[in-house]
Motif scaffolding. Sequence first.
Motif, short mmCIF file in Angstrom:
data_model
loop_
_atom_site.label_atom_id
_atom_site.label_comp_id
_atom_site.label_asym_id
_atom_site.label_seq_id
_atom_site.Cartn_x
_atom_site.Cartn_y
_atom_site.Cartn_z
N LEU A 1 14.63 36.37 -16.88
CA LEU A 1 14.36 37.47 -15.98
C LEU A 1 15.65 37.78 -15.22
O LEU A 1 16.33 36.88 -14.72
N ILE A 2 15.98 39.06 -15.13
CA ILE A 2 17.17 39.50 -14.40
C ILE A 2 16.73 40.51 -13.35
O ILE A 2 15.98 41.44 -13.65
N GLY A 3 17.17 40.30 -12.12
CA GLY A 3 16.84 41.23 -11.04
C GLY A 3 18.10 41.65 -10.31
O GLY A 3 19.00 40.85 -10.11
N VAL A 4 18.13 42.92 -9.94
CA VAL A 4 19.27 43.46 -9.19
C VAL A 4 18.72 44.19 -7.97
O VAL A 4 17.82 45.02 -8.09
N THR A 5 19.26 43.87 -6.80
CA THR A 5 18.88 44.54 -5.56
C THR A 5 20.16 45.06 -4.91
O THR A 5 21.12 44.31 -4.76
N VAL A 6 20.13 46.33 -4.55
CA VAL A 6 21.29 46.95 -3.91
C VAL A 6 20.84 47.58 -2.60
O VAL A 6 19.85 48.30 -2.57
N SER A 7 21.55 47.27 -1.55
CA SER A 7 21.34 47.94 -0.28
C SER A 7 22.69 48.48 0.18
O SER A 7 23.69 48.31 -0.50
N ARG A 8 22.70 49.09 1.32
CA ARG A 8 23.95 49.63 1.84
C ARG A 8 24.98 48.54 2.10
O ARG A 8 26.18 48.77 2.01
N LEU A 9 24.50 47.32 2.39
CA LEU A 9 25.40 46.24 2.77
C LEU A 9 25.54 45.12 1.75
O LEU A 9 26.43 44.29 1.88
N MET A 10 24.64 45.06 0.74
CA MET A 10 24.62 43.88 -0.12
C MET A 10 24.21 44.23 -1.55
O MET A 10 23.33 45.05 -1.76
N LEU A 11 24.86 43.56 -2.50
CA LEU A 11 24.45 43.57 -3.90
C LEU A 11 24.00 42.17 -4.23
O LEU A 11 24.74 41.20 -3.99
N GLU A 12 22.77 42.02 -4.74
CA GLU A 12 22.27 40.70 -5.13
C GLU A 12 21.78 40.77 -6.56
O GLU A 12 21.02 41.66 -6.93
N ILE A 13 22.24 39.80 -7.35
CA ILE A 13 21.82 39.68 -8.74
C ILE A 13 21.21 38.30 -8.91
O ILE A 13 21.81 37.30 -8.52
N GLU A 14 20.01 38.26 -9.49
CA GLU A 14 19.33 36.99 -9.77
C GLU A 14 19.02 36.91 -11.25
O GLU A 14 18.54 37.88 -11.84
N VAL A 15 19.29 35.76 -11.82
CA VAL A 15 18.97 35.48 -13.22
C VAL A 15 18.17 34.19 -13.24
O VAL A 15 18.61 33.18 -12.67
N SER A 16 17.00 34.21 -13.86
CA SER A 16 16.18 33.00 -13.92
C SER A 16 15.62 32.83 -15.33
O SER A 16 15.51 33.79 -16.09
N ASP A 17 15.29 31.59 -15.63
CA ASP A 17 14.66 31.29 -16.92
C ASP A 17 13.59 30.23 -16.73
O ASP A 17 13.43 29.69 -15.63
N ASP A 18 12.85 29.95 -17.77
CA ASP A 18 11.81 28.92 -17.71
C ASP A 18 12.14 27.78 -18.68
O ASP A 18 11.26 27.16 -19.23
N GLY A 19 13.44 27.52 -18.83
CA GLY A 19 13.89 26.46 -19.72
C GLY A 19 13.70 25.08 -19.10
O GLY A 19 12.94 24.90 -18.16
N VAL A 20 14.45 24.11 -19.61
CA VAL A 20 14.29 22.73 -19.15
C VAL A 20 14.84 22.51 -17.75
O VAL A 20 14.52 21.53 -17.10
N GLY A 21 15.68 23.42 -17.27
CA GLY A 21 16.22 23.29 -15.92
C GLY A 21 17.40 22.35 -15.85
O GLY A 21 17.80 21.73 -16.83
N LEU A 22 17.94 22.24 -14.66
CA LEU A 22 19.09 21.36 -14.43
C LEU A 22 18.61 19.97 -14.05
O LEU A 22 17.59 19.84 -13.37
N PRO A 23 19.33 18.95 -14.45
CA PRO A 23 18.98 17.60 -13.99
C PRO A 23 19.10 17.53 -12.47
O PRO A 23 19.92 18.21 -11.87
N ARG A 24 18.26 16.73 -11.85
CA ARG A 24 18.27 16.62 -10.38
C ARG A 24 19.63 16.15 -9.85
O ARG A 24 20.09 16.61 -8.83
N ALA A 25 20.25 15.22 -10.50
CA ALA A 25 21.52 14.66 -10.03
C ALA A 25 22.62 15.02 -11.01
O ALA A 25 23.23 14.17 -11.63
N SER A 26 22.88 16.32 -11.15
CA SER A 26 23.90 16.72 -12.11
C SER A 26 25.19 17.09 -11.39
O SER A 26 25.18 17.61 -10.28
#
Length: 67
Positions: A1-26
């Motif tokens: 999933l990719i999301g983009v939010t733009v306001s007058r002051l900020m550009l935010e991009i989020e990328v997420s997946d439902d994979g195995v994830g990162l190890p807790r202590a990586s």
Amino acid sequence: LIGVTVSRLMLEIEVSDDGVGLPRASKLGFGMRSMRYRADSIGAALTVDRIEPQGTKLSIRLPLVEV
């Protein structure tokens, strides 16, 4: 999933997946260090979070400056 939010002051991009994830202590590998370096070099903030029960979310927030 990719999301983009733009306001007058900020550009935010989020990328997420439902994979195995990162190890807790990586350690950050070269790819993550490189992304963080590039974000820092343009004045952005990069965050990487685990999604429970599995997955990863990467967010970058870039303050926008009016020219």
